[in-house]
Design a protein around this motif. Structure first.
Motif, PDB file in Angstrom:
ATOM      1  N   MET A   1      -6.522  16.192  -9.616  1.00 25.99           N
ATOM      2  CA  MET A   1      -5.829  15.535 -10.451  1.00 25.99           C
ATOM      3  C   MET A   1      -4.560  14.711  -9.640  1.00 25.99           C
ATOM      4  SD  MET A   1      -3.636  16.543 -13.767  1.00 25.99           S
ATOM      5  CE  MET A   1      -2.194  17.227 -13.108  1.00 25.99           C
ATOM      6  N   ALA A   2      -4.547  13.489  -9.847  1.00 26.90           N
ATOM      7  CA  ALA A   2      -3.502  12.716  -9.194  1.00 26.90           C
ATOM      8  C   ALA A   2      -3.016  11.475 -10.261  1.00 26.90           C
ATOM      9  CB  ALA A   2      -4.028  12.301  -8.109  1.00 26.90           C
ATOM     10  N   ARG A   3      -1.888  11.096  -9.926  1.00 29.69           N
ATOM     11  CA  ARG A   3      -0.992  10.001 -11.034  1.00 29.69           C
ATOM     12  C   ARG A   3      -1.708   8.852 -10.399  1.00 29.69           C
ATOM     13  NH1 ARG A   3       3.766   7.183 -10.694  1.00 29.69           N
ATOM     14  NH2 ARG A   3       4.597   8.607  -9.130  1.00 29.69           N
ATOM     15  N   ARG A   4      -1.723   8.697  -9.107  1.00 29.12           N
ATOM     16  CA  ARG A   4      -2.378   7.693  -8.397  1.00 29.12           C
ATOM     17  C   ARG A   4      -3.591   8.245  -7.567  1.00 29.12           C
ATOM     18  NH1 ARG A   4       2.811   5.597  -5.786  1.00 29.12           N
ATOM     19  NH2 ARG A   4       3.431   7.421  -6.826  1.00 29.12           N
ATOM     20  N   ILE A   5      -4.804   7.478  -7.944  1.00 24.82           N
ATOM     21  CA  ILE A   5      -5.874   8.212  -7.070  1.00 24.82           C
ATOM     22  C   ILE A   5      -6.014   7.518  -5.852  1.00 24.82           C
ATOM     23  CG2 ILE A   5      -8.527   8.135  -6.946  1.00 24.82           C
ATOM     24  CD1 ILE A   5      -7.488   9.867  -9.553  1.00 24.82           C
ATOM     25  N   PRO A   6      -6.103   8.599  -4.656  1.00 25.17           N
ATOM     26  CA  PRO A   6      -5.839   8.220  -3.325  1.00 25.17           C
ATOM     27  C   PRO A   6      -7.247   7.732  -2.939  1.00 25.17           C
ATOM     28  CG  PRO A   6      -5.911  10.493  -3.491  1.00 25.17           C
ATOM     29  CD  PRO A   6      -5.887  10.004  -4.859  1.00 25.17           C
ATOM     30  N   GLN A   7      -7.453   6.885  -1.767  1.00 23.41           N
ATOM     31  CA  GLN A   7      -8.672   6.214  -1.393  1.00 23.41           C
ATOM     32  C   GLN A   7      -9.464   7.107  -0.639  1.00 23.41           C
ATOM     33  OE1 GLN A   7      -7.195   2.643   1.148  1.00 23.41           O
ATOM     34  NE2 GLN A   7      -6.930   1.661  -0.869  1.00 23.41           N
ATOM     35  N   TRP A   8      -8.560   8.370  -0.181  1.00 18.82           N
ATOM     36  CA  TRP A   8      -9.586   9.340   0.844  1.00 18.82           C
ATOM     37  C   TRP A   8      -9.892  10.367  -0.222  1.00 18.82           C
ATOM     38  CZ3 TRP A   8      -7.476  14.416   1.957  1.00 18.82           C
ATOM     39  CH2 TRP A   8      -8.376  15.064   2.718  1.00 18.82           C
ATOM     40  N   THR A   9     -10.943  10.819  -0.224  1.00 17.79           N
ATOM     41  CA  THR A   9     -11.513  11.995  -1.003  1.00 17.79           C
ATOM     42  C   THR A   9     -12.339  13.031   0.105  1.00 17.79           C
ATOM     43  OG1 THR A   9     -11.868  10.459  -2.945  1.00 17.79           O
ATOM     44  CG2 THR A   9     -13.155  12.891  -2.678  1.00 17.79           C
ATOM     45  N   PRO A  10     -11.661  14.116   0.314  1.00 13.17           N
ATOM     46  CA  PRO A  10     -12.409  15.084   1.209  1.00 13.17           C
ATOM     47  C   PRO A  10     -13.747  15.401   0.425  1.00 13.17           C
ATOM     48  CG  PRO A  10     -10.652  15.848   0.306  1.00 13.17           C
ATOM     49  CD  PRO A  10     -10.511  14.565  -0.149  1.00 13.17           C
ATOM     50  N   PRO A  11     -14.728  16.207   1.099  1.00 11.71           N
ATOM     51  CA  PRO A  11     -15.924  16.623   0.685  1.00 11.71           C
ATOM     52  C   PRO A  11     -15.727  17.853  -0.430  1.00 11.71           C
ATOM     53  CG  PRO A  11     -16.168  16.656   2.893  1.00 11.71           C
ATOM     54  CD  PRO A  11     -14.535  16.286   2.553  1.00 11.71           C
ATOM     55  N   GLY A  12     -16.130  17.652  -1.718  1.00  9.25           N
ATOM     56  CA  GLY A  12     -16.087  18.827  -2.612  1.00  9.25           C
ATOM     57  C   GLY A  12     -14.761  18.623  -3.505  1.00  9.25           C
ATOM     58  N   VAL A  13     -14.165  17.179  -3.477  1.00 10.81           N
ATOM     59  CA  VAL A  13     -13.040  17.126  -4.206  1.00 10.81           C
ATOM     60  C   VAL A  13     -13.469  15.896  -5.125  1.00 10.81           C
ATOM     61  CG1 VAL A  13     -10.810  16.020  -4.191  1.00 10.81           C
ATOM     62  CG2 VAL A  13     -11.310  17.986  -2.528  1.00 10.81           C
ATOM     63  N   GLU A  14     -12.792  16.253  -6.218  1.00 10.09           N
ATOM     64  CA  GLU A  14     -13.157  15.079  -7.562  1.00 10.09           C
ATOM     65  C   GLU A  14     -11.851  14.740  -8.060  1.00 10.09           C
ATOM     66  OE1 GLU A  14     -14.823  14.374 -11.875  1.00 10.09           O
ATOM     67  OE2 GLU A  14     -15.549  16.059 -10.716  1.00 10.09           O
TER      68      GLU A  14
END
Length: 100
Positions: A1-14
């Motif tokens: 969960m993030a207030r601002r969605i980052p551009q980077w997404t590590p494997p296994g993270v939504e």
């Protein structure tokens, strides 16, 4: 969960967008997750202490309660602590010393 969605997404993270100051649906967001990593804090709380309290304290309490209610097995919490010393080395809160 993030207030601002980052551009980077590590494997296994939504990433899911939410704001702790207004979000009441945390339980449903947390249900079924393996872990909640809580890193939210408001920058420069000394300038707006009521706003900082809403995010840093009440928002954290919302996260912890929602994680417990959702049955999340792991909660990781990192607090940000900054203690400001004046020119004489006395702490800004007026006490004799700061615990770091």
């Amino acid at each position: 969960m993030a207030r601002r969605i980052p551009q980077w997404t590590p494997p296994g993270v939504e990433w899911v967008g939410a704001d702790l100051a207004r979000e009441d649906g945390l339980v449903s967001l947390f249900r079924g997750t393996d872990a909640v990593v809580h890193l939210a804090w408001r920058f420069q709380p000394a300038r707006r202490p009521a706003v900082a309290w809403q995010t840093n304290v009440l928002g954290s309490i919302r996260v912890f309660r929602a994680a417990a209610e959702a049955g999340v097995p792991t909660v990781v919490y990192a607090a940000h602590l900054r203690w400001t010393l004046d020119a004489r080395g006395a702490d800004a809160a007026g006490g004799a010393s700061a615990l770091l």
